[in-house]
Write an enzyme that holds these catalytic residues in place. Sequence first.
Site, PDB file in Angstrom:
ATOM      1  N   ASP A   8      18.738 -17.740 -46.880  1.00  0.00           N
ATOM      2  CA  ASP A   8      19.432 -18.070 -45.648  1.00  0.00           C
ATOM      3  C   ASP A   8      20.938 -18.067 -45.950  1.00  0.00           C
ATOM      4  O   ASP A   8      21.356 -18.231 -47.085  1.00  0.00           O
ATOM      5  CB  ASP A   8      18.959 -19.454 -45.188  1.00  0.00           C
ATOM      6  CG  ASP A   8      19.797 -19.983 -44.050  1.00  0.00           C
ATOM      7  OD1 ASP A   8      19.939 -19.256 -43.048  1.00  0.00           O
ATOM      8  OD2 ASP A   8      20.315 -21.108 -44.174  1.00  0.00           O
ATOM      9  N   ASP A  10      23.951 -19.590 -43.670  1.00  0.00           N
ATOM     10  CA  ASP A  10      24.746 -20.779 -43.331  1.00  0.00           C
ATOM     11  C   ASP A  10      24.024 -22.054 -43.756  1.00  0.00           C
ATOM     12  O   ASP A  10      22.890 -22.308 -43.355  1.00  0.00           O
ATOM     13  CB  ASP A  10      25.033 -20.806 -41.826  1.00  0.00           C
ATOM     14  CG  ASP A  10      25.733 -19.518 -41.364  1.00  0.00           C
ATOM     15  OD1 ASP A  10      26.394 -18.865 -42.202  1.00  0.00           O
ATOM     16  OD2 ASP A  10      25.596 -19.163 -40.183  1.00  0.00           O
ATOM     17  N   GLU A  16      27.852 -24.698 -44.057  1.00  0.00           N
ATOM     18  CA  GLU A  16      27.538 -24.658 -42.633  1.00  0.00           C
ATOM     19  C   GLU A  16      28.789 -25.096 -41.862  1.00  0.00           C
ATOM     20  O   GLU A  16      29.267 -26.206 -42.041  1.00  0.00           O
ATOM     21  CB  GLU A  16      26.361 -25.610 -42.361  1.00  0.00           C
ATOM     22  CG  GLU A  16      26.098 -25.916 -40.916  1.00  0.00           C
ATOM     23  CD  GLU A  16      25.662 -24.703 -40.124  1.00  0.00           C
ATOM     24  OE1 GLU A  16      24.649 -24.097 -40.483  1.00  0.00           O
ATOM     25  OE2 GLU A  16      26.346 -24.380 -39.138  1.00  0.00           O
ATOM     26  N   ASN A  51      19.878 -15.849 -39.069  1.00  0.00           N
ATOM     27  CA  ASN A  51      19.904 -15.830 -37.597  1.00  0.00           C
ATOM     28  C   ASN A  51      21.350 -15.943 -37.141  1.00  0.00           C
ATOM     29  O   ASN A  51      22.024 -16.921 -37.480  1.00  0.00           O
ATOM     30  CB  ASN A  51      19.119 -17.019 -37.029  1.00  0.00           C
ATOM     31  CG  ASN A  51      17.620 -16.820 -37.076  1.00  0.00           C
ATOM     32  OD1 ASN A  51      17.132 -15.738 -37.418  1.00  0.00           O
ATOM     33  ND2 ASN A  51      16.880 -17.872 -36.746  1.00  0.00           N
ATOM     34  N   CYS A 106      12.686 -10.437 -34.981  1.00  0.00           N
ATOM     35  CA  CYS A 106      13.452 -10.681 -36.213  1.00  0.00           C
ATOM     36  C   CYS A 106      14.099 -12.058 -36.282  1.00  0.00           C
ATOM     37  O   CYS A 106      14.557 -12.461 -37.358  1.00  0.00           O
ATOM     38  CB  CYS A 106      14.478  -9.577 -36.465  1.00  0.00           C
ATOM     39  SG  CYS A 106      15.579  -9.148 -35.114  1.00  0.00           S
TER      40      CYS A 106
HETATM   41 MG   LIG Z   1      20.899 -22.267 -42.456  1.00  0.00          MG
HETATM   42 ZN   LIG Z   2      16.305 -10.468 -33.571  1.00  0.00          ZN
END
Ligand SMILES: [Mg+2]
Ligand SMILES: [Zn+2]
Length: 187
Positions: A8, A10, A16, A51, A106
């Site tokens: 991941d 952030d 973050e 994301n 996704c």
């Molecule tokens: Mg994260």
């Molecule tokens: Zn997506």
Amino acid sequence: MNAAVFLDRDGTLIEEVGYLDRKERVELYPWTIDAVRALNRAGFRVVLVSNQSGVARGFFNEEIVADVHRHIADLLEAGGARIDAYYYCPHHPDGKVKEYAVACDCRKPARGMVDRAVRELAIDPARSVVVGDRWLDVELARAVGARGVLVRTGYGVTEEAKPRPPLAADAVVDNLIAAVSWILRSG
Ligand SMILES: [Mg+2]
Ligand SMILES: [Zn+2]
């Protein structure tokens, strides 16, 4: 077939800071370069899976995301570390920007980014690990048959305080370098 560590971004690889809308706000953790380099040396493919619904929400565009990732790559390279592939999901079903306002396959915990890495980098998910600061990162690990490690940086402490049984991490550790130690110990 390669083993990978899916990271991941952030709260796991970098601080973050909310919606990261310019590269000047990127802050690596003090251990980030050492952690990524250790994974490189151990032969893992290192794959970023992030994301970035800020694109769908209209907070920043994909050029900014690419700019941030180039900047992260430069910072890592200066320390002899490398992320092999950068994947992100720009979508959100409630987004304001029409082309990104979709229910995609996704956005984590959906598995689309891992599936793409499996195809493009010949990765075996069963030998791989997902590391993140949210339960959705652990959920992604479960979805693809990988191990999942929750880190206490970013939202990790808050997430740890709100367990989501039956979902359980294979390990909960303080930060990315501790996650890497766990991965290298457990093979
Ligand atoms: Mg994260
Ligand atoms: Zn997506």
